[in-house]
Design an enzyme around this catalytic site. Structure first.
Site, PDB file in Angstrom:
ATOM      1  N   CYS A   1       0.853  -1.335  -0.050  1.00 53.74           N
ATOM      2  CA  CYS A   1       0.028   0.025   0.012  1.00 53.74           C
ATOM      3  C   CYS A   1       0.852   1.153  -0.122  1.00 53.74           C
ATOM      4  O   CYS A   1       0.332   2.501  -0.170  1.00 53.74           O
ATOM      5  CB  CYS A   1      -0.905  -0.122   1.362  1.00 53.74           C
ATOM      6  SG  CYS A   1      -1.468  -1.799   1.756  1.00 53.74           S
TER       7      CYS A   1
ATOM      8  N   GLU B   1      -3.092   5.614  13.281  1.00 59.80           N
ATOM      9  CA  GLU B   1      -2.544   6.640  12.422  1.00 59.80           C
ATOM     10  C   GLU B   1      -2.931   8.060  13.169  1.00 59.80           C
ATOM     11  O   GLU B   1      -1.881   8.928  13.058  1.00 59.80           O
ATOM     12  CB  GLU B   1      -3.230   6.772  11.031  1.00 59.80           C
ATOM     13  CG  GLU B   1      -2.957   7.855  10.215  1.00 59.80           C
ATOM     14  CD  GLU B   1      -3.320   7.600   8.633  1.00 59.80           C
ATOM     15  OE1 GLU B   1      -4.079   6.858   8.282  1.00 59.80           O
ATOM     16  OE2 GLU B   1      -2.576   8.364   7.881  1.00 59.80           O
TER      17      GLU B   1
ATOM     18  N   HIS C   1      -3.271   7.749   5.508  1.00 57.65           N
ATOM     19  CA  HIS C   1      -3.563   6.473   4.899  1.00 57.65           C
ATOM     20  C   HIS C   1      -4.975   5.907   4.864  1.00 57.65           C
ATOM     21  O   HIS C   1      -5.592   5.444   4.199  1.00 57.65           O
ATOM     22  CB  HIS C   1      -2.517   5.621   5.635  1.00 57.65           C
ATOM     23  CG  HIS C   1      -2.301   4.350   4.875  1.00 57.65           C
ATOM     24  ND1 HIS C   1      -2.021   4.279   3.570  1.00 57.65           N
ATOM     25  CD2 HIS C   1      -2.277   2.933   5.390  1.00 57.65           C
ATOM     26  CE1 HIS C   1      -2.020   2.819   3.101  1.00 57.65           C
ATOM     27  NE2 HIS C   1      -2.148   2.166   4.204  1.00 57.65           N
TER      28      HIS C   1
ATOM     29  N   HIS D   1      -9.339   1.706  -1.963  1.00 60.57           N
ATOM     30  CA  HIS D   1      -7.931   1.452  -1.694  1.00 60.57           C
ATOM     31  C   HIS D   1      -7.156   0.882  -2.837  1.00 60.57           C
ATOM     32  O   HIS D   1      -7.389  -0.091  -3.103  1.00 60.57           O
ATOM     33  CB  HIS D   1      -7.686   0.498  -0.557  1.00 60.57           C
ATOM     34  CG  HIS D   1      -6.232   0.773   0.314  1.00 60.57           C
ATOM     35  ND1 HIS D   1      -4.989   0.820  -0.765  1.00 60.57           N
ATOM     36  CD2 HIS D   1      -5.642   0.299   1.366  1.00 60.57           C
ATOM     37  CE1 HIS D   1      -4.064   0.745   0.175  1.00 60.57           C
ATOM     38  NE2 HIS D   1      -4.565   0.287   1.180  1.00 60.57           N
TER      39      HIS D   1
ATOM     40  N   PHE E   1       1.271  -2.886   4.449  1.00 56.36           N
ATOM     41  CA  PHE E   1       1.512  -4.179   5.060  1.00 56.36           C
ATOM     42  C   PHE E   1       2.987  -4.563   5.003  1.00 56.36           C
ATOM     43  O   PHE E   1       3.673  -4.242   3.921  1.00 56.36           O
ATOM     44  CB  PHE E   1       0.758  -5.050   4.336  1.00 56.36           C
ATOM     45  CG  PHE E   1      -0.939  -5.515   4.654  1.00 56.36           C
ATOM     46  CD1 PHE E   1      -1.237  -4.837   5.587  1.00 56.36           C
ATOM     47  CD2 PHE E   1      -1.470  -6.540   4.254  1.00 56.36           C
ATOM     48  CE1 PHE E   1      -2.631  -4.935   5.947  1.00 56.36           C
ATOM     49  CE2 PHE E   1      -2.784  -6.688   4.519  1.00 56.36           C
ATOM     50  CZ  PHE E   1      -3.211  -5.837   5.513  1.00 56.36           C
TER      51      PHE E   1
ATOM     52  N   LYS F   1      -9.792   7.613   0.345  1.00 55.20           N
ATOM     53  CA  LYS F   1     -10.052   6.039   0.072  1.00 55.20           C
ATOM     54  C   LYS F   1     -11.685   5.942   0.503  1.00 55.20           C
ATOM     55  O   LYS F   1     -12.294   5.065  -0.178  1.00 55.20           O
ATOM     56  CB  LYS F   1      -9.448   5.123   0.972  1.00 55.20           C
ATOM     57  CG  LYS F   1      -7.840   5.058   0.661  1.00 55.20           C
ATOM     58  CD  LYS F   1      -7.223   3.995   1.593  1.00 55.20           C
ATOM     59  CE  LYS F   1      -5.970   3.705   1.295  1.00 55.20           C
ATOM     60  NZ  LYS F   1      -4.794   4.966   1.529  1.00 55.20           N
TER      61      LYS F   1
END
Lengths: 403, 85
Positions: A162, A305, A294, A331, A390, A326
């Site tokens: 990502c 976050e 994110h 995403h 990830f 998003k």
């Protein structure tokens, strides 16, 4: 060190087939997520996504090209054509040799893999099309951009899940900053919305069946999108000398690794990366007006976050705005940072902050101003774009309004 | 093998423990099973019993499937087998 200007932008994603349409959708808080229209969708538990609709590849590419271009390459080329046209650059001679392509991508040609596995396993065929390998390789998109536009400088593909696009754009920035290139075509793309792609994500049990609601107390997971975002990064004086329209200036970045967990995010890792970007760009926390989060809409990411942003910004965390687009385009995995950079450009260039849509219930663990549901006008000089992948690999970029 | 013993076999394998060390009162946390281990255990349960477990890691308490102890998981699986057979 050289300064870096953005002189072109292009995109195709669930919100629109170019930058103006995408920014209009972000301003209006429109949702591009809807029912997936893909083969065997009835065998999936997750049936929504930010899919690109109304896109007919045959109007954009000839038969020979289509036999070589997976959907992620098609998206990349569409966006690259827009970005390079906007920049007004033409590549030949010395400039061609000093211009490279660094793109982010995570899954490569997933549709090509899916179709051909189906053919050999399910249909029992013993022969596949000769171009399966050059079509599915992760660097196919970067290579085709270099071929279409005659770009002969440093070119490769970055794959950090990502955070791929943010790592790619940070690398492109560094190439120009350090003098290795004059111009870089950068950004990223992804196309995982096929049966095998969505089925794999289902397994992890982090996907939402109904909507992406970042920071909302009732959020229940991420929703996948697809598409591309491509930019022309150009050495600042090179852009100034030719009178180019500068969309924004890239002023710094940071990359880091959590070195802790393959899927769970780290508050310390995220904070360290945001802090690093501020230092690299020589910013004080108070300089930042907007962060494109994110913001995946998972329970774990969003609270982590927000905590990291609070750690870095202290009292200023309550003054800045942080939204997750998003919620609108889904995403885009390896392409997500690139499409999200458009929201940062809109913030510093147009003074419009894209909202976090689908926001329904306040979560005390996500207590920042997430610009819920409606876009807002604001005077923002500096914006950050977060990506925490990830694998614990993080990349944060800093942009400033063109001066 | 009973449903309970099969669930215990799956969970003990995930926790790298002897099945005798796993009781119906054990919690996954006590057994050292993290979020990835939980998702793997649920997958193994679905495969073993041919059921579909309504579990989303983002809202573990949203469905009736209670993962708080081994015993509650056994009860959940028993219920799912009844509903989905």
């Amino acid at each position: 060190m050289k300064r870096v200007a953005i002189t072109g932008a292009g995109t195709i994603n669930a919100l629109g087939h170019d930058v103006p349409a995408t920014l209009e959708a972000m301003r209006e808080g429109r949702c591009g997520i809807g029912p997936l229209k893909i083969r065997d969708v009835e065998r999936l538990a997750i049936r929504i996504g930010g899919q690109v609709h109304g896109f007919d590849p045959e109007t954009q590419f000839n038969r020979q090209q289509l036999s070589l271009y997976d959907r992620f390459t098609q998206f990349t080329l569409i966006a690259a054509r827009q970005a390079i046209a906007q920049s007004g650059l033409e590549f030949s001679g010395a400039l061609s040799a000093r211009t490279g392509v660094v793109l982010g991508n995570s899954g490569g040609g997933m549709t090509t893999l899916d179709d051909n596995y189906r053919s050999v396993y399910e249909d029992g065929k013993n022969r596949v099309h000769p171009f399966v390998v050059p079509k599915l390789m992760n660097n196919a998109a970067a290579s085709h951009v270099s071929m279409e536009f005659n770009l002969k400088g440093p070119s490769f593909t970055v794959s950090t899940a990502c955070a791929s696009s943010n790592h790619a754009m940070a690398q492109a920035f560094q190439m120009i900053h350090g003098g290795a290139a004059s111009v870089m075509v950068t950004g990223g793309s992804e196309s995982m919305l096929c049966f095998g792609g969505v089925k794999a994500w289902e397994g992890l049990r982090v996907m939402s069946k109904d909507a992406c609601r970042p920071f909302s107390a009732n959020r229940n997971g991420m929703v996948q999108g697809e598409g591309a975002g491509i930019f022309v990064f150009e050495e600042y004086e090179h852009a100034r000398a030719r009178g180019a329209d500068i969309l924004a200036e890239v002023i710094g970045y940071a990359m880091s690794s959590d070195a802790s967990d393959i899927v769970m995010p780290s508050r310390q890792g995220a904070a360290r990366t945001i802090q690093g970007a501020l230092q690299d760009a020589r910013l004080n926390p108070e300089d930042v007006g907007y962060i494109n989060a994110h913001g995946t809409g998972t329970a774990a990411n969003d609270k982590t976050e927000c905590a990291a942003v609070a750690d870095v910004f202290g009292v200023h965390a309550d003054n800045l705005m942080m939204s997750s687009t998003k919620s609108m385009h889904g995403h885009l995995i390896g392409g997500t940072g690139a499409v999200e950079l458009l929201a940062c450009i809109m913030a510093v260039r147009d003074g419009v902050i894209a909202p976090t849509i689908g926001y329904q219930e306040a979560d005390p663990e996500c207590g920042l101003d997430v610009v819920p549901n409606e876009a807002r006008e604001a005077d923002v000089d500096v914006a950050l774009s977060n990506a925490f992948a990830f694998g614990g690999l993080n990349a944060v970029l800093a942009l400033r309004r063109a001066s | 093998m009973s449903i309970q013993n099969r669930v215990i076999a799956i969970i003990s394998e995930q926790a790298l423990l002897d099945p005798q060390d796993v009781t119906v009162d054990s919690t996954l946390e006590e057994l050292g099973i993290d979020s990835l281990g939980l998702v793997e255990s649920i997958f193994a349960i679905e495969e073993a019993f041919d059921v579909s477990v309504p579990f989303n890691a983002n809202e573990p308490s949203a469905s009736d499937f209670d993962i708080s102890t081994v015993g509650s998981i056994v009860a959940g699986v028993t219920q799912l087998i009844k509903e989905q057979s």
